[in-house]
Design a protein around this motif. Sequence first.
Motif, mmCIF file in Angstrom:
data_model
loop_
_atom_site.group_PDB
_atom_site.id
_atom_site.type_symbol
_atom_site.label_atom_id
_atom_site.label_comp_id
_atom_site.label_asym_id
_atom_site.label_seq_id
_atom_site.Cartn_x
_atom_site.Cartn_y
_atom_site.Cartn_z
ATOM 1 N N ILE A 29 44.346 40.005 45.503
ATOM 2 C CA ILE A 29 43.355 41.406 45.053
ATOM 3 C C ILE A 29 43.913 42.401 46.230
ATOM 4 C CG2 ILE A 29 41.043 40.070 44.332
ATOM 5 C CD1 ILE A 29 40.269 40.111 47.116
ATOM 6 N N GLY B 214 44.812 42.737 41.570
ATOM 7 C CA GLY B 214 43.690 42.874 40.462
ATOM 8 C C GLY B 214 42.454 42.446 40.826
ATOM 9 N N SER B 215 41.729 42.041 40.063
ATOM 10 C CA SER B 215 40.502 41.676 40.215
ATOM 11 C C SER B 215 40.231 40.107 40.966
ATOM 12 C CB SER B 215 39.587 41.494 38.905
ATOM 13 O OG SER B 215 40.127 40.545 38.043
ATOM 14 N N THR C 127 40.651 37.439 39.735
ATOM 15 C CA THR C 127 39.807 36.133 38.623
ATOM 16 C C THR C 127 40.703 35.056 38.348
ATOM 17 O OG1 THR C 127 39.979 37.276 36.859
ATOM 18 C CG2 THR C 127 38.015 37.604 37.946
ATOM 19 N N ASP D 78 34.901 49.223 45.097
ATOM 20 C CA ASP D 78 35.882 49.924 44.503
ATOM 21 C C ASP D 78 37.071 50.430 45.277
ATOM 22 O OD1 ASP D 78 34.878 51.766 46.178
ATOM 23 O OD2 ASP D 78 34.146 53.149 44.674
ATOM 24 N N ARG E 248 43.632 49.440 45.287
ATOM 25 C CA ARG E 248 44.527 48.261 45.473
ATOM 26 C C ARG E 248 45.415 48.518 46.444
ATOM 27 N NH1 ARG E 248 45.807 46.206 39.077
ATOM 28 N NH2 ARG E 248 43.755 46.333 38.150
ATOM 29 N N SER F 187 31.727 38.878 46.581
ATOM 30 C CA SER F 187 32.044 39.240 45.417
ATOM 31 C C SER F 187 33.559 39.758 45.257
ATOM 32 C CB SER F 187 31.265 40.272 44.666
ATOM 33 O OG SER F 187 31.307 41.520 45.474
ATOM 34 N N LEU F 188 33.953 39.600 44.005
ATOM 35 C CA LEU F 188 35.539 40.366 43.847
ATOM 36 C C LEU F 188 35.282 41.676 43.807
ATOM 37 C CD1 LEU F 188 36.669 37.546 41.389
ATOM 38 C CD2 LEU F 188 37.403 37.748 43.744
ATOM 39 N N PRO F 189 36.523 42.390 44.035
ATOM 40 C CA PRO F 189 36.480 43.745 43.767
ATOM 41 C C PRO F 189 36.267 44.089 42.320
ATOM 42 C CG PRO F 189 38.642 42.950 43.930
ATOM 43 C CD PRO F 189 38.036 41.956 44.314
ATOM 44 N N GLY F 190 35.769 45.499 41.847
ATOM 45 C CA GLY F 190 35.338 45.966 40.839
ATOM 46 C C GLY F 190 36.205 46.537 40.026
ATOM 47 N N ASP F 191 37.595 45.978 39.748
ATOM 48 C CA ASP F 191 38.687 46.292 38.875
ATOM 49 C C ASP F 191 38.194 46.696 37.685
ATOM 50 O OD1 ASP F 191 40.029 45.936 41.370
ATOM 51 O OD2 ASP F 191 41.773 45.538 40.409
#
Length: 220
Positions: A50, A122-123, A125, A156, A159, A216-220
């Motif tokens: 990420i 990226g996100s 995931t 948000d 990257r 949480s993961l970033p909101g890509d």
Amino acid sequence: MTEARLPARWTMVWSRPVGWLLDHVLYRTAITGRSNVPKSGPVIFAGNHISFLDGPVMFGAAPRAMHILVKKEMFKGFLGRVLRASGQISIDRSGDRSALQLGKKVLDAGRCVGILPEGTRGSGTAGNISNGVAWLALMSGATVIPVAILGTRIGDEHRDSIPRLRRHLHVSFGAPLNVTRRNGESGRVSMDRAAAEIRAALAGHVQDAVKTTGQSLPGD
């Protein structure tokens, strides 16, 4: 280091302490699952991606030294000299068999390789990964450890952003995975199946880490 030779072992002497300082002085990194990592033998650390800092943070958190496959674009100027001096491996993401062969040599020597198989930030995931990690695992017989890296980019944030100092980060080492070629199975089928198994293990571990940590993961 040249691509024809193994990275020298002395490269870990100074870079390991620097990794520790990154995780525990510049940032506040919570680390779990270190006992899942075999104490000896070849290991592939496969982490989600990420942020720019994912590789260095994984490097500093791991209980064993590793040589990370880093995109060749990073091997320029001062940063390039640092990467070479710390034993990292340059790889062309458009296709680089020589880097994978060197990674295999590292594993065959009983050492560890780090890889961010999503390829680009990226996100995180792990919805898609490259087959390079599967090739390394199948050809070397190395144990694969899925690594969830959280907090290096949140919300948000762009990257290309670097997390603010002293942020809480999380690194979780998942259950070990071994993939092998089955009798009567073609090389392509084995590769695709191994990649799918590694992707599922990494994606599942990332989601488990999100639930456990609340990060949480970033909101890509």
